[in-house]
Design an enzyme around this catalytic site. Structure first.
Site, PDB file in Angstrom:
ATOM      1  CB  CYS A 201      43.648  37.633  46.256  1.00  0.00           C
ATOM      2  SG  CYS A 201      42.400  37.500  44.969  1.00  0.00           S
TER       3      CYS A 201
ATOM      4  CB  THR B 141      37.801  34.508  48.199  1.00  0.00           C
ATOM      5  OG1 THR B 141      38.519  34.130  47.021  1.00  0.00           O
ATOM      6  CG2 THR B 141      38.554  34.069  49.440  1.00  0.00           C
TER       7      THR B 141
ATOM      8  CE  LYS C 189      39.054  39.786  48.235  1.00  0.00           C
ATOM      9  NZ  LYS C 189      38.705  38.438  48.687  1.00  0.00           N
TER      10      LYS C 189
HETATM   11  P1  NAD Z   1      35.686  42.296  40.661  1.00  0.00           P
HETATM   12  O1  NAD Z   1      35.470  43.429  41.575  1.00  0.00           O
HETATM   13  O2  NAD Z   1      36.641  42.433  39.524  1.00  0.00           O
HETATM   14  O3  NAD Z   1      34.272  41.852  40.019  1.00  0.00           O
HETATM   15  C1  NAD Z   1      33.096  41.699  40.735  1.00  0.00           C
HETATM   16  C2  NAD Z   1      31.934  41.979  39.771  1.00  0.00           C
HETATM   17  O4  NAD Z   1      30.695  41.597  40.393  1.00  0.00           O
HETATM   18  C3  NAD Z   1      31.774  43.453  39.388  1.00  0.00           C
HETATM   19  O5  NAD Z   1      31.757  43.580  37.978  1.00  0.00           O
HETATM   20  C4  NAD Z   1      30.430  43.861  40.013  1.00  0.00           C
HETATM   21  O6  NAD Z   1      29.748  44.849  39.272  1.00  0.00           O
HETATM   22  C5  NAD Z   1      29.702  42.526  39.990  1.00  0.00           C
HETATM   23  N1  NAD Z   1      28.546  42.417  40.907  1.00  0.00           N
HETATM   24  C6  NAD Z   1      28.432  42.816  42.197  1.00  0.00           C
HETATM   25  N2  NAD Z   1      27.228  42.478  42.682  1.00  0.00           N
HETATM   26  C7  NAD Z   1      26.569  41.827  41.700  1.00  0.00           C
HETATM   27  C8  NAD Z   1      25.290  41.213  41.600  1.00  0.00           C
HETATM   28  N3  NAD Z   1      24.418  41.204  42.617  1.00  0.00           N
HETATM   29  N4  NAD Z   1      24.958  40.635  40.422  1.00  0.00           N
HETATM   30  C9  NAD Z   1      25.792  40.631  39.388  1.00  0.00           C
HETATM   31  N5  NAD Z   1      27.022  41.192  39.418  1.00  0.00           N
HETATM   32  C10 NAD Z   1      27.406  41.781  40.566  1.00  0.00           C
HETATM   33  O7  NAD Z   1      36.084  41.071  41.588  1.00  0.00           O
HETATM   34  P2  NAD Z   1      37.090  39.857  41.249  1.00  0.00           P
HETATM   35  O8  NAD Z   1      38.501  40.301  41.332  1.00  0.00           O
HETATM   36  O9  NAD Z   1      36.616  39.146  40.036  1.00  0.00           O
HETATM   37  O10 NAD Z   1      36.816  38.928  42.524  1.00  0.00           O
HETATM   38  C11 NAD Z   1      35.608  38.222  42.695  1.00  0.00           C
HETATM   39  C12 NAD Z   1      35.798  37.204  43.795  1.00  0.00           C
HETATM   40  O11 NAD Z   1      36.762  36.232  43.384  1.00  0.00           O
HETATM   41  C13 NAD Z   1      36.324  37.779  45.109  1.00  0.00           C
HETATM   42  O12 NAD Z   1      35.752  37.068  46.163  1.00  0.00           O
HETATM   43  C14 NAD Z   1      37.812  37.500  45.038  1.00  0.00           C
HETATM   44  O13 NAD Z   1      38.392  37.389  46.303  1.00  0.00           O
HETATM   45  C15 NAD Z   1      37.834  36.163  44.335  1.00  0.00           C
HETATM   46  N6  NAD Z   1      39.086  35.867  43.609  1.00  0.00           N
HETATM   47  C16 NAD Z   1      39.675  36.861  42.873  1.00  0.00           C
HETATM   48  C17 NAD Z   1      40.837  36.561  42.153  1.00  0.00           C
HETATM   49  C18 NAD Z   1      41.545  37.626  41.357  1.00  0.00           C
HETATM   50  O14 NAD Z   1      42.673  37.388  40.934  1.00  0.00           O
HETATM   51  N7  NAD Z   1      40.936  38.778  41.085  1.00  0.00           N
HETATM   52  C19 NAD Z   1      41.375  35.259  42.190  1.00  0.00           C
HETATM   53  C20 NAD Z   1      40.714  34.285  42.927  1.00  0.00           C
HETATM   54  C21 NAD Z   1      39.566  34.611  43.639  1.00  0.00           C
END
Ligand code: NAD
Length: 429
Positions: A260, A122, A263
């Site tokens: 989500c 996002t 933020k």
């Molecule tokens: P998260 O924190 O669980 O996972 C993010 C991962 O990215 C971590 O494992 C981190 O180590 C890795 N990372 C960071 N920098 C990196 C890089 N340069 N290369 C490779 N890996 C890297 O986050 P999440 O909850 O999966 O959310 C990710 C995105 O999706 C956010 O923008 C969030 O808003 C969006 N989103 C989340 C959800 C949800 O339910 N969690 C739903 C829809 C959208």
């Protein structure tokens, strides 16, 4: 068939990788967290998500999903590269995009052939263009940048991914659009193609709307308590109006939480500011959300009359059932408030205990929902786990120290609790 790489193996990246592997694609997942990659290679999921480990192990065995700690190897063969790294809030409420930028830079440096780079995280409106600029600076090959926001819900992420309500794709016309169409051809749902900025906006608009619905019903819950109406039945009556709809997000409770809504509401407010406008409805949505958390705490204080030295039993720490995610969980905030007021806290969460212990090394964790009630001055229900719903009020009565319940998820009925001699506070009952 296209080869897929996914940057980031958190809740969204891992689900994306595993689900595309399940659909038959060859998937490479990259994460900077070495431990996560080591665990994933062994079929161990770093997150709790129903069904994920079964699909993970199955697709590792079939050779359809691989894990890398190194971007060069991880994207070597990719036709499409998803960016699914975190975009947390900064202190001032604006969105932290440094992980996206770093991922884009690593992709740019390591791309060896044309690929579609897809923002699944996002991201604030305009990030697609920012990613394109970073890629232009570092990549020696051609690329397209696409926005494909993710709408999955933790706890039901696999089915949300494989059978989504919709797929939104912000993409320029031409080659990238054809690749995206092919990529999603196995998922049977409505696909909405837009420009990149509109797709980025749809994600924020959707989450902000859901947060507004929750704050709307939560603000009514306070009035319902005062006038003697039942907020759950009010919501039910509203949902029968087809303009509102049976699946409308009108669950009164302790306020929205998770990684989500809080933020993304903040992110949209800050985007509006950046463009010299305002979204006052969202400011109020945040205020109501905070107030609802305060109200839950006030209900506990009202029942136990002063928290210092009191034992409070808390059922549920995760922000909702079927996840171990504690980010912005209303239960976490409540426990912090109870501790700072000098209460003793004992907590049970069926899957979030390990994460909970890291946050609160000073509290007791139990895995016995009834045993933990011994000598408790109050039970507070913060997450509506199925196993809590299966416990009767009578069982609680037999085990609890003092008959006080604050039920922030309305799993019981006030009249029934009071008939058994409880002092009971629900939400909007
Ligand atoms: P998260 O924190 O669980 O996972 C993010 C991962 O990215 C971590 O494992 C981190 O180590 C890795 N990372 C960071 N920098 C990196 C890089 N340069 N290369 C490779 N890996 C890297 O986050 P999440 O909850 O999966 O959310 C990710 C995105 O999706 C956010 O923008 C969030 O808003 C969006 N989103 C989340 C959800 C949800 O339910 N969690 C739903 C829809 C959208």
């Amino acid at each position: 068939m296209k080869r897929i790489s996914v940057m980031g193996t958190g809740y969204v990246g891992l689900v994306t990788g595993v689900c595309f592997a399940e659909l038959g694609y060859e998937v490479s997942c990259v994460d900077i967290d070495k431990q996560k990659i080591e665990d994933l290679k062994k079929g161990i999921s770093p997150i709790y998500e129903p069904g994920i480990e079964t699909l993970l192990v199955k697709n590792i065995k079939k050779g359809r999903i691989k894990f890398f700690n190194n971007t060069e190897e991880g994207i070597a063969h990719a036709d499409v590269i998803f960016i699914a790294v975190g975009t947390p809030s900064k202190k001032d409420g604006t969105v932290e995009t440094k992980y996206i930028e770093r991922a884009a830079e690593e992709i740019g440096r390591n791309m060896r052939k044309y690929a579609v780079v897809i923002n699944k995280s996002t991201v604030p409106v305009g990030t697609g263009e920012r990613v394109a600029k970073i890629l232009e600076k570092h990549a020696k090959v051609k690329f397209d940048v696409v926005s494909n926001p993710e709408f999955l819900r933790e706890g039901q992420a696999i089915s949300d991914f494989l059978k989504p309500d919709r797929v939104v794709i912000g993409v320029p016309l031409g080659r990238a659009k054809k690749i995206m169409q092919e990529l999603y051809s196995l998922i049977k749902t409505e696909i909405l193609f837009t420009d990149v900025r509109t797709a980025e906006m749809i994600k924020y608009a959707s989450n902000a709307y859901l947060a507004v619905s929750i704050s709307f019903i939560n603000s009514l819950s306070e009035l319902c308590e005062k006038i003697g109406a039942n907020v759950d039945e009010v919501a039910l009556g509203m949902k029968l109006d087809q303009r509102i709809g049976k699946r409308a997000f009108l669950n009164a409770g302790p306020g929205y939480g998770g990684s989500c809504f809080p933020k993304d509401v903040k992110g949209l407010i800050s985007t509006a500011r950046k463009y010299d406008t305002e979204l006052p409805l969202l400011n109020v949505t945040e205020e109501i959300n905070k107030r609802q958390g305060d109200r839950v705490l006030a209900k506990v204080v009202g029942l136990v009359k002063g928290l210092h030295g009191k034992k409070v039993a808390v059922w549920g720490l995760a922000f909702k059932p079927e996840t171990d995610d504690l980010r912005e969980s209303p239960a976490v905030r409540l426990v912090e408030d109870l501790l700072s007021a000098g209460a003793e806290v004992v907590c049970f969460d069926p899957v979030a205990e390990a994460n909970g212990r890291q946050l609160f090394p000073q509290i007791t964790f139990s895995n016995n929902s009834l045993g933990m009630l011994k000598d408790a001055d109050c039970l507070v229900i913060m997450t509506e786990w199925k196993q809590f719903r299966e416990i009767t009020l009578l069982q609680i009565k037999k085990n609890i120290g003092r008959a006080n319940i604050v039920d922030a998820r309305n799993i019981y009925k006030k009249a029934e609790a009071e008939a058994l001699g409880f002092h009971y506070e629900g939400i909007g009952q």
